[in-house]
Motif scaffolding. Sequence first.
Motif, PDB file in Angstrom:
ATOM      1  N   ARG A 183       0.814  -0.942   0.283  1.00  0.00           N
ATOM      2  CA  ARG A 183      -0.384   0.138  -0.057  1.00  0.00           C
ATOM      3  C   ARG A 183       1.721   0.788   0.070  1.00  0.00           C
ATOM      4  NH1 ARG A 183      -5.347  -0.845   1.480  1.00  0.00           N
ATOM      5  NH2 ARG A 183      -6.250  -2.621   1.703  1.00  0.00           N
ATOM      6  N   GLY A 184       1.939   1.310  -0.256  1.00  0.00           N
ATOM      7  CA  GLY A 184       2.937   2.486  -0.634  1.00  0.00           C
ATOM      8  C   GLY A 184       4.020   2.548   0.625  1.00  0.00           C
ATOM      9  N   ALA A 185       3.528   2.087   1.699  1.00  0.00           N
ATOM     10  CA  ALA A 185       5.404   2.301   3.176  1.00  0.00           C
ATOM     11  C   ALA A 185       6.768   1.950   2.443  1.00  0.00           C
ATOM     12  CB  ALA A 185       4.219   1.580   4.264  1.00  0.00           C
ATOM     13  N   LYS A 186       6.996   2.663   3.351  1.00  0.00           N
ATOM     14  CA  LYS A 186       9.166   2.982   2.491  1.00  0.00           C
ATOM     15  C   LYS A 186       9.257   1.723   3.900  1.00  0.00           C
ATOM     16  CE  LYS A 186       8.132   4.534  -1.285  1.00  0.00           C
ATOM     17  NZ  LYS A 186       8.517   4.082  -2.310  1.00  0.00           N
ATOM     18  N   GLY A 187       8.796   2.125   4.847  1.00  0.00           N
ATOM     19  CA  GLY A 187       9.163   0.949   6.137  1.00  0.00           C
ATOM     20  C   GLY A 187       7.957   0.967   7.590  1.00  0.00           C
ATOM     21  N   TYR A 188       9.123  -0.458   7.806  1.00  0.00           N
ATOM     22  CA  TYR A 188       7.573  -1.170   8.606  1.00  0.00           C
ATOM     23  C   TYR A 188       9.500  -1.535  10.120  1.00  0.00           C
ATOM     24  CZ  TYR A 188       4.486  -4.430   9.927  1.00  0.00           C
ATOM     25  OH  TYR A 188       3.099  -5.094  10.699  1.00  0.00           O
ATOM     26  N   ILE A 189       8.459  -1.189  11.325  1.00  0.00           N
ATOM     27  CA  ILE A 189       9.299  -1.101  12.473  1.00  0.00           C
ATOM     28  C   ILE A 189       8.229  -1.483  13.381  1.00  0.00           C
ATOM     29  CG2 ILE A 189      11.309   0.211  11.690  1.00  0.00           C
ATOM     30  CD1 ILE A 189      10.769   2.065  13.226  1.00  0.00           C
ATOM     31  N   LEU A 190       8.795  -2.523  14.125  1.00  0.00           N
ATOM     32  CA  LEU A 190       8.015  -2.922  15.577  1.00  0.00           C
ATOM     33  C   LEU A 190       8.346  -1.814  16.833  1.00  0.00           C
ATOM     34  CD1 LEU A 190       8.021  -7.307  15.417  1.00  0.00           C
ATOM     35  CD2 LEU A 190       6.712  -4.780  14.599  1.00  0.00           C
ATOM     36  N   LYS A 191       6.763  -1.977  17.611  1.00  0.00           N
ATOM     37  CA  LYS A 191       7.256  -0.895  18.782  1.00  0.00           C
ATOM     38  C   LYS A 191       8.329  -0.782  19.495  1.00  0.00           C
ATOM     39  CE  LYS A 191       2.421   1.233  17.970  1.00  0.00           C
ATOM     40  NZ  LYS A 191       1.581   1.074  18.417  1.00  0.00           N
ATOM     41  N   SER A 192       8.663  -2.600  19.532  1.00  0.00           N
ATOM     42  CA  SER A 192       9.350  -2.730  20.296  1.00  0.00           C
ATOM     43  C   SER A 192      10.488  -2.257  20.581  1.00  0.00           C
ATOM     44  CB  SER A 192       9.221  -4.383  20.475  1.00  0.00           C
ATOM     45  OG  SER A 192       9.377  -5.322  19.858  1.00  0.00           O
ATOM     46  N   ALA A 193      10.797  -2.088  19.254  1.00  0.00           N
ATOM     47  CA  ALA A 193      12.420  -1.992  18.137  1.00  0.00           C
ATOM     48  C   ALA A 193      13.242  -1.207  19.393  1.00  0.00           C
ATOM     49  CB  ALA A 193      12.391  -1.532  17.224  1.00  0.00           C
ATOM     50  N   ASP A 194      14.326  -1.462  19.173  1.00  0.00           N
ATOM     51  CA  ASP A 194      15.005  -0.160  19.799  1.00  0.00           C
ATOM     52  C   ASP A 194      15.664   0.979  19.460  1.00  0.00           C
ATOM     53  OD1 ASP A 194      16.703  -2.474  21.626  1.00  0.00           O
ATOM     54  OD2 ASP A 194      18.060  -2.966  20.613  1.00  0.00           O
ATOM     55  N   GLU A 195      16.415   2.287  20.325  1.00  0.00           N
ATOM     56  CA  GLU A 195      15.766   3.476  19.960  1.00  0.00           C
ATOM     57  C   GLU A 195      16.836   3.751  18.012  1.00  0.00           C
ATOM     58  OE1 GLU A 195      17.939   7.717  21.783  1.00  0.00           O
ATOM     59  OE2 GLU A 195      17.107   6.383  23.119  1.00  0.00           O
ATOM     60  N   ASP A 196      17.737   3.456  18.093  1.00  0.00           N
ATOM     61  CA  ASP A 196      18.685   3.425  16.828  1.00  0.00           C
ATOM     62  C   ASP A 196      17.579   2.163  15.587  1.00  0.00           C
ATOM     63  OD1 ASP A 196      18.855   0.584  18.460  1.00  0.00           O
ATOM     64  OD2 ASP A 196      21.345  -0.056  17.480  1.00  0.00           O
ATOM     65  N   VAL A 197      17.182   1.808  16.038  1.00  0.00           N
ATOM     66  CA  VAL A 197      16.921   0.989  14.967  1.00  0.00           C
ATOM     67  C   VAL A 197      15.861   2.206  14.039  1.00  0.00           C
ATOM     68  CG1 VAL A 197      15.004  -1.302  14.332  1.00  0.00           C
ATOM     69  CG2 VAL A 197      16.496  -1.301  15.460  1.00  0.00           C
ATOM     70  N   LEU A 198      14.833   2.544  15.421  1.00  0.00           N
ATOM     71  CA  LEU A 198      14.014   3.844  14.676  1.00  0.00           C
ATOM     72  C   LEU A 198      14.478   4.661  14.132  1.00  0.00           C
ATOM     73  CD1 LEU A 198      10.995   4.919  15.044  1.00  0.00           C
ATOM     74  CD2 LEU A 198      11.575   5.928  17.165  1.00  0.00           C
ATOM     75  N   ILE A 199      15.937   5.058  14.205  1.00  0.00           N
ATOM     76  CA  ILE A 199      16.288   6.578  14.328  1.00  0.00           C
ATOM     77  C   ILE A 199      17.046   5.892  12.470  1.00  0.00           C
ATOM     78  CG2 ILE A 199      18.496   8.232  14.375  1.00  0.00           C
ATOM     79  CD1 ILE A 199      16.004   8.145  16.587  1.00  0.00           C
ATOM     80  N   HIS A 200      17.359   4.920  12.404  1.00  0.00           N
ATOM     81  CA  HIS A 200      18.060   4.142  11.158  1.00  0.00           C
ATOM     82  C   HIS A 200      16.958   4.552  10.297  1.00  0.00           C
ATOM     83  CE1 HIS A 200      21.071   2.347   8.799  1.00  0.00           C
ATOM     84  NE2 HIS A 200      20.494   0.997   8.162  1.00  0.00           N
TER      85      HIS A 200
END
Length: 212
Positions: free
Chosen positions: A97-114
Motif C-alpha cells: 500500500r505504499g509504506a517505505k518502512g516497517y518497524i515494531l514498537k518494541s524496536a531499539d531506539e537506534d533501529v527507529l532512527i536508522h
Amino acid sequence: MQIRIAIADDHPIVIKGLLNVLSDYGDILVTGTYSDGTQLLKGLEKSLPDILLLDIQMPGKTGDQLAPVILKKYPNLKIITLTNFDSALYLTNMMWRGAKGYILKSADEDVLIHAIRTVAAGGEYIEPTMQDKLGEMSAARKRSLSLKSTLTDREKEILRLIVKGHTCPEIAEKLFLSTYTVENYRVIIQTKMNVNNTATLVKKALELGLTD
C-alpha cells in the motif's frame, strides 16, 4: 537538513515516548501528533511532514486504509509503519500500500532512527526480525505451491470441504461418492501433507493457503 516527522498513534504513552526519543536528535523535528485518522487527514492539510510514523491499529480508519488515501493526495510523503503486529502478512500489506518502512514498537531506539534516516534518504527499511518473518512466509508459499501441484483436483475439492468442517459421510453425499472412497482420499491427502490427523490437516491447509 531537518527531517520533518508526524506521528499517528492512538496511545498517548506511545506518542510521549516517541517525542522524548526524537527530541534528542537535532536532524529530526516532530511537526504533529494525531490519535485517529480524521485528525491525521486534517493535520496533514495544515502541515505536511517528510515522514509519517503510522500505526496500523487506529480508531475509525486503520493505517492500511489510510496509507493509500494519504499517498494519493501527498505522493511525496513517506510512510513508516510503526506497529505491534509482527506478522509478515501485515508487513507485505503495508508495503504493497505504499509504506517505505516497517518497524515494531518494541524496536531499539537506534533501529527507529536508522529507519527514519534511511527512508528520508529515499530508501526502504524493514526491521531485521520482520525480514526473517518475510523469508519464512516466502518459504511457506513455496511449500504451498509444491503441495498444490501434488494434490489432484479431486483431492483439493475434498480438502476444501474438510477444512469447512464437513465429515466424510457429508462429503460423500455431496460429491456422490462412497464414504469409503472419501476416507481413502483423506488418508492420501494426509500422507501427501505429512500429517496424521484431521485437526493437523486443517491447520496446515489454512497456514499454507491450500484452500484459496
